[in-house]
Design a protein around this motif. Structure first.
Motif, PDB file in Angstrom:
ATOM      1  N   UNK B  73       0.847  -1.197   0.000  1.00 59.82           N
ATOM      2  CA  UNK B  73       0.000   0.000   0.000  1.00 59.82           C
ATOM      3  C   UNK B  73       0.883   1.248   0.000  1.00 59.82           C
ATOM      4  N   UNK B  74       0.473   2.285  -0.733  1.00 60.79           N
ATOM      5  CA  UNK B  74       1.310   3.493  -0.830  1.00 60.79           C
ATOM      6  C   UNK B  74       1.524   4.161   0.523  1.00 60.79           C
ATOM      7  N   UNK B  75       2.747   4.585   0.783  1.00 61.31           N
ATOM      8  CA  UNK B  75       3.087   5.308   2.009  1.00 61.31           C
ATOM      9  C   UNK B  75       3.524   6.741   1.690  1.00 61.31           C
ATOM     10  N   UNK B  76       4.288   6.909   0.634  1.00 68.34           N
ATOM     11  CA  UNK B  76       4.756   8.243   0.284  1.00 68.34           C
ATOM     12  C   UNK B  76       5.695   8.198  -0.902  1.00 68.34           C
ATOM     13  N   UNK B  77       6.100   9.378  -1.364  1.00 66.78           N
ATOM     14  CA  UNK B  77       6.941   9.454  -2.553  1.00 66.78           C
ATOM     15  C   UNK B  77       7.904  10.623  -2.465  1.00 66.78           C
ATOM     16  N   UNK B  78       9.056  10.471  -3.137  1.00 71.00           N
ATOM     17  CA  UNK B  78      10.009  11.570  -3.316  1.00 71.00           C
ATOM     18  C   UNK B  78      10.102  11.858  -4.811  1.00 71.00           C
ATOM     19  N   UNK B  79       9.989  13.121  -5.175  1.00 71.74           N
ATOM     20  CA  UNK B  79       9.942  13.524  -6.580  1.00 71.74           C
ATOM     21  C   UNK B  79      11.250  14.173  -7.003  1.00 71.74           C
ATOM     22  N   UNK B  80      11.778  13.749  -8.150  1.00 73.26           N
ATOM     23  CA  UNK B  80      12.867  14.480  -8.798  1.00 73.26           C
ATOM     24  C   UNK B  80      12.276  15.236  -9.973  1.00 73.26           C
ATOM     25  N   UNK B  81      12.166  16.552  -9.816  1.00 72.63           N
ATOM     26  CA  UNK B  81      11.496  17.391 -10.818  1.00 72.63           C
ATOM     27  C   UNK B  81      12.528  18.233 -11.543  1.00 72.63           C
ATOM     28  N   UNK B  82      12.679  18.011 -12.838  1.00 71.95           N
ATOM     29  CA  UNK B  82      13.555  18.881 -13.614  1.00 71.95           C
ATOM     30  C   UNK B  82      12.711  19.987 -14.231  1.00 71.95           C
ATOM     31  N   UNK B  83      13.240  21.190 -14.124  1.00 71.08           N
ATOM     32  CA  UNK B  83      12.486  22.370 -14.554  1.00 71.08           C
ATOM     33  C   UNK B  83      13.014  22.828 -15.899  1.00 71.08           C
ATOM     34  N   UNK B  84      12.129  22.830 -16.892  1.00 73.78           N
ATOM     35  CA  UNK B  84      12.525  23.202 -18.244  1.00 73.78           C
ATOM     36  C   UNK B  84      12.145  24.628 -18.572  1.00 73.78           C
ATOM     37  N   UNK B  85      11.877  24.889 -19.828  1.00 73.64           N
ATOM     38  CA  UNK B  85      11.755  26.265 -20.289  1.00 73.64           C
ATOM     39  C   UNK B  85      10.422  26.566 -20.958  1.00 73.64           C
ATOM     40  N   UNK B  86       9.439  25.656 -20.855  1.00 71.23           N
ATOM     41  CA  UNK B  86       8.101  25.960 -21.370  1.00 71.23           C
ATOM     42  C   UNK B  86       7.284  26.526 -20.222  1.00 71.23           C
ATOM     43  N   UNK B 101      -1.829  11.566  -6.594  1.00 70.29           N
ATOM     44  CA  UNK B 101      -1.504  11.491  -5.156  1.00 70.29           C
ATOM     45  C   UNK B 101      -2.775  11.547  -4.311  1.00 70.29           C
ATOM     46  N   UNK B 102      -3.714  12.408  -4.712  1.00 70.94           N
ATOM     47  CA  UNK B 102      -4.982  12.488  -3.979  1.00 70.94           C
ATOM     48  C   UNK B 102      -5.754  11.188  -4.109  1.00 70.94           C
ATOM     49  N   UNK B 103      -5.828  10.703  -5.342  1.00 74.99           N
ATOM     50  CA  UNK B 103      -6.645   9.528  -5.621  1.00 74.99           C
ATOM     51  C   UNK B 103      -6.151   8.317  -4.839  1.00 74.99           C
ATOM     52  N   UNK B 104      -4.854   8.146  -4.779  1.00 77.10           N
ATOM     53  CA  UNK B 104      -4.294   6.952  -4.132  1.00 77.10           C
ATOM     54  C   UNK B 104      -3.709   7.268  -2.760  1.00 77.10           C
ATOM     55  N   UNK B 105      -4.025   8.441  -2.229  1.00 81.21           N
ATOM     56  CA  UNK B 105      -3.525   8.846  -0.900  1.00 81.21           C
ATOM     57  C   UNK B 105      -2.028   8.605  -0.787  1.00 81.21           C
ATOM     58  N   UNK B 106      -1.327   9.156  -1.739  1.00 79.87           N
ATOM     59  CA  UNK B 106       0.139   9.043  -1.787  1.00 79.87           C
ATOM     60  C   UNK B 106       0.726  10.405  -1.440  1.00 79.87           C
ATOM     61  N   UNK B 107       1.123  10.628  -0.189  1.00 85.79           N
ATOM     62  CA  UNK B 107       1.684  11.945   0.128  1.00 85.79           C
ATOM     63  C   UNK B 107       3.076  12.120  -0.457  1.00 85.79           C
ATOM     64  N   UNK B 108       3.349  13.324  -0.920  1.00 86.28           N
ATOM     65  CA  UNK B 108       4.704  13.657  -1.348  1.00 86.28           C
ATOM     66  C   UNK B 108       5.527  13.953  -0.097  1.00 86.28           C
ATOM     67  N   UNK B 109       6.666  13.281   0.029  1.00 86.98           N
ATOM     68  CA  UNK B 109       7.464  13.423   1.253  1.00 86.98           C
ATOM     69  C   UNK B 109       8.693  14.303   1.060  1.00 86.98           C
ATOM     70  N   UNK B 110       9.116  14.472  -0.178  1.00 91.12           N
ATOM     71  CA  UNK B 110      10.322  15.260  -0.411  1.00 91.12           C
ATOM     72  C   UNK B 110      10.799  15.064  -1.830  1.00 91.12           C
ATOM     73  N   UNK B 111      12.092  15.347  -2.045  1.00 89.17           N
ATOM     74  CA  UNK B 111      12.662  15.179  -3.369  1.00 89.17           C
ATOM     75  C   UNK B 111      13.601  16.313  -3.707  1.00 89.17           C
ATOM     76  N   UNK B 112      13.677  16.627  -4.982  1.00 88.47           N
ATOM     77  CA  UNK B 112      14.644  17.614  -5.440  1.00 88.47           C
ATOM     78  C   UNK B 112      14.097  18.278  -6.694  1.00 88.47           C
TER      79      UNK B 112
END
Lengths: 311, 311
Positions: B73-86, B101-112
């Motif tokens: 069952x989902x507990x959480x996630x860490x996101x690596x988000x690259x920021x582009x130019x659009x 994340x809302x649908x599956x109750x997956x909280x974002x916990x951190x990332x970069x």
């Protein structure tokens, strides 16, 4: 171009779980596990001419530095490896990462490998998981009156990068430090139990200490004259105000920033090998960032450190 | 160009911890926590013309699909988000991820978040963490005689992608399925406790079932005629041998592949909403991959699925 600040606001709406600490920290907490993820981009976080081995070492080290700041011991890592088109690059990258993993007993637990389109810059990510022995200090627990201690030195890596930008074939101590940061795991474990707030200095001392102060709802008083500078740094760039501002804004230091209650002497918290442990300022209750040196007040530079905006 | 196989060999030398399961699985285990990381690359895993919202949803869904295959069952996630130019791309991407994340109750916990050089394709990563209620089946526990069950359908997403490659403005059910995969979390949780081996079908049924068989030290007998095809798929591509080979090699399905002992009837393991649960083959002891359909033996196609080699 999108501002990182507005994206972070949007991300925070997803970070409803207490484990996320409102994304105000470099790590997430799940029970006694500490999780962090850092991504590096070719041409942004490292030079395309950097040896692949050093990129591999560094990707591991910068993640372990986040664990170090929280006093956590390495448990394992998941690697996101993008595969490009230079024969042998990935093997050399993995050899560098392997060296780091062996040295710090960081087993690789899993991850993903992906292909890149021709010509695309590499994007390499690592999720590091650590285990904390004691309560994990946040970035936001500092209180007015706490002294800010710097564990390690700043400026060496940025000076090394400047050497490389001037001459891609440059070598020397400063270049070595830029390529091979050392995560201060044992030091972090010694300081964390006593700290009200901690983080590692990755984006520049001025920027990161201001982030810690703001997250803690405090102002900040910082003494540029107190900065510990290495002799290699001083030999390369001197130690006047400009040199100190360079050291305090360069980033890539992976020193630790620790807020300690005024009654705690940071020098007593470490009995291991010699390392620079320096009080550099304090958290104050006026909400303002004041920078001084021996000559008096120092105007804040426009750029406090390395902000991860698209260029 | 480096072969993924030789890199995986090198990676395995770093994966000495039992939690890594020798990298023979899509997930790592730390206590009752299940960890996975998937990365998607613009122009490799999604079309630059794909709506950013669907890329965000899909990045979350493909990671949850790995958790689903392990019954976690989902507990959480860490996101690596690259920021582009659009302008606005990231906001729309995050809106899609937020929906997931809302649908599956997956909280974002951190990332970069990292900046990209101008013109660089986006590279987006997510580390998902789940919690398993029971023992977590590996990819390698299958035994000769086990039946292979497919939970869900295959081919729809690849057919949708083919529509889009022919016409970037294509719409319809198949395009929707390509853009919006559904991780089968409850189904995975129902099947995992009974399974000897599981994985999700992300790279094509032939490739992934062969991976499961090889990891289990088995051969594989697969019946192409048994494949559950959706009516939308059949309407678009028919159901002859070529259509079935297309469905079995296309990938991006996020169906579940479950090896069950012969005494266990997969149809009895699920009492929820109707879903296709189909025996498609079995693990055998001869080490060979045999593919058949109603007309007899089917020569294995040169490409069993989507291999993540650089193109």
């Amino acid at each position: 171009m999108t501002s990182e600040a507005s994206l972070l606001d949007q991300l925070r709406t997803l970070a409803t779980n207490p484990a996320a600490r409102g994304l105000a920290d470099d790590v997430a907490l799940l029970g006694d596990l500490v999780l962090t993820h850092d991504t590096v981009v070719e041409g942004v976080h490292y030079l395309p001419s950097d040896p692949p081995e050093s990129v591999g070492w560094k990707l591991g080290a910068v993640n372990l530095s986040d664990l170090a700041a929280k006093g956590a011991a390495p448990v394992g890592a998941l690697l996101s490896l993008s595969i490009g088109h230079d024969p042998g690059w990935e093997e050399r990258f993995l050899a560098g990462l392997a060296q780091l993993c062996e040295h710090y007993r960081l087993p690789l637990l899993g991850g993903d490998t992906v292909a890149l389109p021709a010509g695309a810059p590499r994007v390499l990510g690592l999720t590091a998981i650590g285990r904390a022995a004691a309560a994990v200090p946040s970035r936001s627990g500092g209180r007015p009156g706490d002294r800010l201690w710097l564990v390690g030195t700043v400026g060496d890596s940025a000076a090394g990068l400047a050497c490389l930008l001037a001459d891609r074939a440059a070598t020397g101590l400063l270049v070595d430090i830029y390529r091979r940061p050392i995560p201060l795991l044992d030091l972090g474990a010694s300081f964390a139990p006593h700290a009200t707030a901690t983080m590692d200095v990755s984006d520049g001392l001025l920027l990161d200490s201001w982030r810690l102060a703001r997250a803690s709802g405090c102002g900040l008083h910082l003494d540029l004259a107190s900065l510990p500078l290495s002799s290699a740094f001083v030999a390369e760039r001197g130690q006047d105000r400009a040199a100190r501002l360079f050291a305090a804004t360069g980033g890539d230091d992976y020193a630790l920033l620790v807020a300690l209650p005024p009654a705690v002497d940071g020098l007593t918290l470490w009995q291991g090998e010699p390392v620079r442990i320096t009080p550099v300022g304090e958290l104050v209750d006026n909400g303002v960032f004041t920078l001084v040196d021996d000559l008096g007040p120092v105007p804040l530079p426009e750029r406090l450190g390395y902000e991860h905006h698209p260029s």
